[in-house]
Design an enzyme around this catalytic site. Sequence first.
Site, PDB file in Angstrom:
ATOM      1  N   ASP A 202       0.920  -1.163  -0.059  1.00 32.30           N
ATOM      2  CA  ASP A 202      -0.033  -0.119   0.033  1.00 32.30           C
ATOM      3  C   ASP A 202       0.878   1.098  -0.015  1.00 32.30           C
ATOM      4  O   ASP A 202       2.051   1.111   0.484  1.00 32.30           O
ATOM      5  CB  ASP A 202      -0.906  -0.030   1.269  1.00 32.30           C
ATOM      6  N   ASP A 241      -1.728  -2.769  -4.642  1.00 33.29           N
ATOM      7  CA  ASP A 241      -2.328  -3.235  -3.687  1.00 33.29           C
ATOM      8  C   ASP A 241      -3.072  -1.709  -3.413  1.00 33.29           C
ATOM      9  O   ASP A 241      -3.907  -1.212  -4.219  1.00 33.29           O
ATOM     10  CB  ASP A 241      -1.730  -3.531  -2.525  1.00 33.29           C
ATOM     11  N   ASP A 245      -4.580   1.579   3.826  1.00 33.22           N
ATOM     12  CA  ASP A 245      -5.250   0.660   4.407  1.00 33.22           C
ATOM     13  C   ASP A 245      -4.988   0.960   6.054  1.00 33.22           C
ATOM     14  O   ASP A 245      -4.111   1.275   6.591  1.00 33.22           O
ATOM     15  CB  ASP A 245      -4.724  -0.746   4.133  1.00 33.22           C
ATOM     16  N   ARG A 300     -13.814   0.137  -2.918  1.00 29.77           N
ATOM     17  CA  ARG A 300     -13.277   0.678  -1.449  1.00 29.77           C
ATOM     18  C   ARG A 300     -12.967   1.800  -1.012  1.00 29.77           C
ATOM     19  O   ARG A 300     -11.835   2.346  -1.057  1.00 29.77           O
ATOM     20  CB  ARG A 300     -12.143  -0.401  -1.448  1.00 29.77           C
TER      21      ARG A 300
END
Length: 422
Positions: A202, A241, A245, A300
């Site tokens: 990330d 990715d 997060d 997301r």
Amino acid sequence: MGCTALVLAVTGAASAQPGRGPERQVLPASDGWAAYGTGTTGGAAADAAHVHTVTTWEQFKAALADGASTAKIIRVKGTIDADGPSCDSFAVPGYDFDTYLKTYDPAVWGRTKNLDGESDGSPEGLRRASAAQQDAYIKANIPANTTIVGIGRDAGFKGASLQIKGADNVIVRNLSFESPLDCFPQWDPTDTADGNWNSEYDSAVVYGSTHIWMNHNTFTDGDHPDSTLPHYFGRIYEQHDGELDIVKGADYVTASWNVFEDHDKTILIGNSDSASTAAVDRGHLKVTFHHNLFSNLVERAPRVRFGQVDSYNNHFVAGDGYSYSYGIGMESQLVAEHNAFTLPTGVKTGSILKKWKEAPLTATDNYVNGVPTDLIAVHNTEIPGEILQSGAGWTPTLRTEVDPAKAVPGLVDHCAGAGRLG
């Protein structure tokens, strides 16, 4: 009109703290979950010896290591390239991608067994060892009591992965992040019926950390959007990715005035439904998103498990390949209010919400293409097989000025992102 003037015109209050440079500014009181309890001050108390200006990846890592959790300020000047070495330079002796493809071709390997049991000397083992070398290079561990701030309009990182792990009191501001490109994605033949390539890294991960403020940053895939990536075994060779997060019991995070754009799996809050993950995440993952621009994303924004997430005054602009914005996951308690959504022709309003698990949410005073819209009601009408329940069970109190939803696109589009600190 400049952003500071625009914020003043709409809200009547300036977003910056007068008399302090951006590196010494702290999170304002009541500004989201990161203001809870002790608040978030980052490295504002740093002495002169712990204020660093860096222009290279090596300098940045050295500054992070200086004084462990002693209060520090790291000023980033220009774009720091953590992706400088070629992928070949990370590969261990014996690793060969063509051999990897031949060995794990579904026509040879099949689709019923993953690669976890492969030995160290196998093509998968050599891939793992190569990936470990890239991992050690592009990740930077951020200690407690740190402020990282971009200086000017062009500061940021290319190919870096900031690891905010087990740290309290961190501020990251005014930086552009171009997503890391995983040199060694893993093939998993058992991931969906067709298999998938899975990648790491990330741009930033908040892992078991508390009191984190992400402000006026821009997250993008930059020169390597998914559209440029090849396909193998009939699946995209996914080398990205997430952009941000928030996992493993992290808590008290505020993400404000950021831009998240041109990405697939953007923000994950809570990374598993498993019992072991639930034991860590349940009661945590308290996150606020406000005045962010989510543009040309697939999904997301965020996908939520367990957390009490407050999302208000954000602008969501759907583009090609759009799937959903809010993912309603295991025991999530999402409050989504006073947001604006801009959807192109052909994208149904019901797709804004995606139900993964039974978890009630609150979604009021949201506008879609300028029209007040009950997101839950429209979702339930358009997708009757995924009925969502209303009522998240809590009411956010940690908010600064809440802007009218109709004003959000003009305000956020002009003022969010790196290079636009008030």
